[in-house]
Structure formats: C-alpha cells, structure tokens
Write a protein that holds these residues in place. Structure first.
Motif, PDB file in Angstrom:
ATOM      1  N   ALA A 236      31.567   9.828  -6.642  1.00  0.00           N
ATOM      2  CA  ALA A 236      31.356   8.464  -5.444  1.00  0.00           C
ATOM      3  C   ALA A 236      29.885   9.382  -4.711  1.00  0.00           C
ATOM      4  O   ALA A 236      28.847   9.836  -5.412  1.00  0.00           O
ATOM      5  N   LEU A 237      29.905   6.959  -4.737  1.00  0.00           N
ATOM      6  CA  LEU A 237      27.954   7.460  -4.809  1.00  0.00           C
ATOM      7  C   LEU A 237      28.032   6.270  -3.671  1.00  0.00           C
ATOM      8  O   LEU A 237      29.439   5.425  -3.356  1.00  0.00           O
ATOM      9  N   ARG A 238      27.659   5.786  -2.883  1.00  0.00           N
ATOM     10  CA  ARG A 238      27.066   5.583  -1.524  1.00  0.00           C
ATOM     11  C   ARG A 238      25.917   3.916  -2.218  1.00  0.00           C
ATOM     12  O   ARG A 238      25.463   4.462  -2.725  1.00  0.00           O
ATOM     13  N   GLU A 239      26.305   3.376  -1.850  1.00  0.00           N
ATOM     14  CA  GLU A 239      25.867   1.904  -2.370  1.00  0.00           C
ATOM     15  C   GLU A 239      24.410   1.615  -1.414  1.00  0.00           C
ATOM     16  O   GLU A 239      24.309   2.013  -0.877  1.00  0.00           O
ATOM     17  N   PRO A 240      23.745   1.177  -2.340  1.00  0.00           N
ATOM     18  CA  PRO A 240      21.877   1.164  -1.776  1.00  0.00           C
ATOM     19  C   PRO A 240      22.409   0.099  -0.671  1.00  0.00           C
ATOM     20  O   PRO A 240      21.339   0.105   0.587  1.00  0.00           O
ATOM     21  N   GLN A 241      23.258  -1.223  -0.598  1.00  0.00           N
ATOM     22  CA  GLN A 241      22.738  -1.905   0.503  1.00  0.00           C
ATOM     23  C   GLN A 241      24.178  -2.252   0.678  1.00  0.00           C
ATOM     24  O   GLN A 241      25.055  -2.179   0.731  1.00  0.00           O
ATOM     25  N   GLY A 242      24.436  -1.969   2.367  1.00  0.00           N
ATOM     26  CA  GLY A 242      24.472  -1.686   3.394  1.00  0.00           C
ATOM     27  C   GLY A 242      26.034  -0.625   3.693  1.00  0.00           C
ATOM     28  O   GLY A 242      26.446  -0.043   4.206  1.00  0.00           O
ATOM     29  N   GLY A 243      25.710   0.690   2.019  1.00  0.00           N
ATOM     30  CA  GLY A 243      26.226   1.714   2.852  1.00  0.00           C
ATOM     31  C   GLY A 243      27.975   2.141   2.439  1.00  0.00           C
ATOM     32  O   GLY A 243      28.313   3.544   2.699  1.00  0.00           O
ATOM     33  N   GLU A 244      28.464   1.049   1.633  1.00  0.00           N
ATOM     34  CA  GLU A 244      29.440   1.880   1.084  1.00  0.00           C
ATOM     35  C   GLU A 244      29.822   2.731   0.025  1.00  0.00           C
ATOM     36  O   GLU A 244      29.163   2.396  -0.375  1.00  0.00           O
ATOM     37  N   ILE A 245      30.568   3.747   0.056  1.00  0.00           N
ATOM     38  CA  ILE A 245      31.056   4.408  -0.628  1.00  0.00           C
ATOM     39  C   ILE A 245      31.961   3.976  -1.354  1.00  0.00           C
ATOM     40  O   ILE A 245      33.559   3.734  -1.498  1.00  0.00           O
ATOM     41  N   GLU A 246      31.332   3.862  -3.244  1.00  0.00           N
ATOM     42  CA  GLU A 246      32.672   3.522  -4.170  1.00  0.00           C
ATOM     43  C   GLU A 246      32.902   5.267  -4.785  1.00  0.00           C
ATOM     44  O   GLU A 246      31.717   5.604  -5.460  1.00  0.00           O
ATOM     45  N   ARG A 247      34.477   5.135  -5.137  1.00  0.00           N
ATOM     46  CA  ARG A 247      34.775   6.340  -5.800  1.00  0.00           C
ATOM     47  C   ARG A 247      34.487   5.834  -7.477  1.00  0.00           C
ATOM     48  O   ARG A 247      35.071   4.587  -7.982  1.00  0.00           O
ATOM     49  N   PHE A 248      34.068   6.551  -8.365  1.00  0.00           N
ATOM     50  CA  PHE A 248      34.563   6.298  -9.903  1.00  0.00           C
ATOM     51  C   PHE A 248      35.068   7.053 -10.647  1.00  0.00           C
ATOM     52  O   PHE A 248      34.840   8.587 -11.081  1.00  0.00           O
ATOM     53  N   SER A 249      36.563   6.858 -10.816  1.00  0.00           N
ATOM     54  CA  SER A 249      37.310   8.253 -11.563  1.00  0.00           C
ATOM     55  C   SER A 249      38.050   7.776 -13.342  1.00  0.00           C
ATOM     56  O   SER A 249      38.062   8.457 -13.482  1.00  0.00           O
ATOM     57  N   THR A 250      37.739   6.773 -13.423  1.00  0.00           N
ATOM     58  CA  THR A 250      37.554   6.324 -14.816  1.00  0.00           C
ATOM     59  C   THR A 250      35.843   5.451 -15.346  1.00  0.00           C
ATOM     60  O   THR A 250      35.188   4.997 -14.757  1.00  0.00           O
ATOM     61  N   ILE A 251      36.338   5.784 -16.449  1.00  0.00           N
ATOM     62  CA  ILE A 251      34.595   4.983 -17.833  1.00  0.00           C
ATOM     63  C   ILE A 251      35.377   3.718 -17.085  1.00  0.00           C
ATOM     64  O   ILE A 251      34.087   3.002 -17.493  1.00  0.00           O
ATOM     65  N   GLU A 252      36.011   3.747 -17.617  1.00  0.00           N
ATOM     66  CA  GLU A 252      36.344   1.987 -17.443  1.00  0.00           C
ATOM     67  C   GLU A 252      35.968   1.062 -16.306  1.00  0.00           C
ATOM     68  O   GLU A 252      35.099   0.202 -15.950  1.00  0.00           O
ATOM     69  N   LYS A 253      36.133   2.208 -15.211  1.00  0.00           N
ATOM     70  CA  LYS A 253      35.632   1.334 -13.531  1.00  0.00           C
ATOM     71  C   LYS A 253      33.838   1.404 -13.754  1.00  0.00           C
ATOM     72  O   LYS A 253      33.290   0.476 -12.932  1.00  0.00           O
TER      73      LYS A 253
END
Length: 83
Positions: free
Chosen positions: A11-28
């Motif tokens: 789980a990463l917080r984006e540098p712009q806007g602070g949205e959290i994105e979750r990466f559970s697969t290598i494809e994403k």
C-alpha cells in the motif's frame, strides 16, 4: 492471463493528492510503472526489468517486489497501511 500474486499487498500513498493505492499483483505494479509512474528514473527502469524477469519465470518475485518498493520511494510515494 494468470495474475501473479506477490505476497501481502503493498500500500502506497501517492505523491500528489495523497490517495492510497494497493498493489497485490505484479501485473498491477508493472502497469503503474509503465503507464502511471510520476518519475522516470533508474529505479523505475530497474523495477520494470525485475518485474519482467519475474513474469518470465527467470527471476524471483521477491526481487521484483523489493525493486518496486525502492522505485516507489524514489518517486515520492510513502508506505501506507494495507488494511
């Protein structure tokens, strides 16, 4: 196409806007590195190479995951809670 799981989601917080994105697969992770990444640098290129290697069953998925996390920090993402 079969998705390759790479352990617990990153789980990463984006540098712009602070949205959290979750990466559970290598494809994403690969898609983001190629299409949505905010910074083009060596860390991004290294992560893409490691991901491609893992997807081709040549390199370990854990190496790809670690390279992706290093690229994320280099691009200004910050770790967030996956929950």
């Amino acid at each position: 196409m079969m998705e390759i799981q790479w352990g617990a989601p990153v789980a990463l917080r984006e540098p712009q806007g602070g949205e959290i994105e979750r990466f559970s697969t290598i494809e994403k992770a690969r898609y983001w590195l190629k299409r949505r990444w905010p910074v083009a640098d060596n860390a991004q290129l290294t992560a893409l190479a490691k991901i491609d290697s893992a997807m081709d069953c040549i390199g370990p998925v854990e190496d790809a995951r670690q390279a992706f996390c290093r690229a994320a920090i280099s691009a200004g993402f910050t770790p967030a809670r996956a929950g």
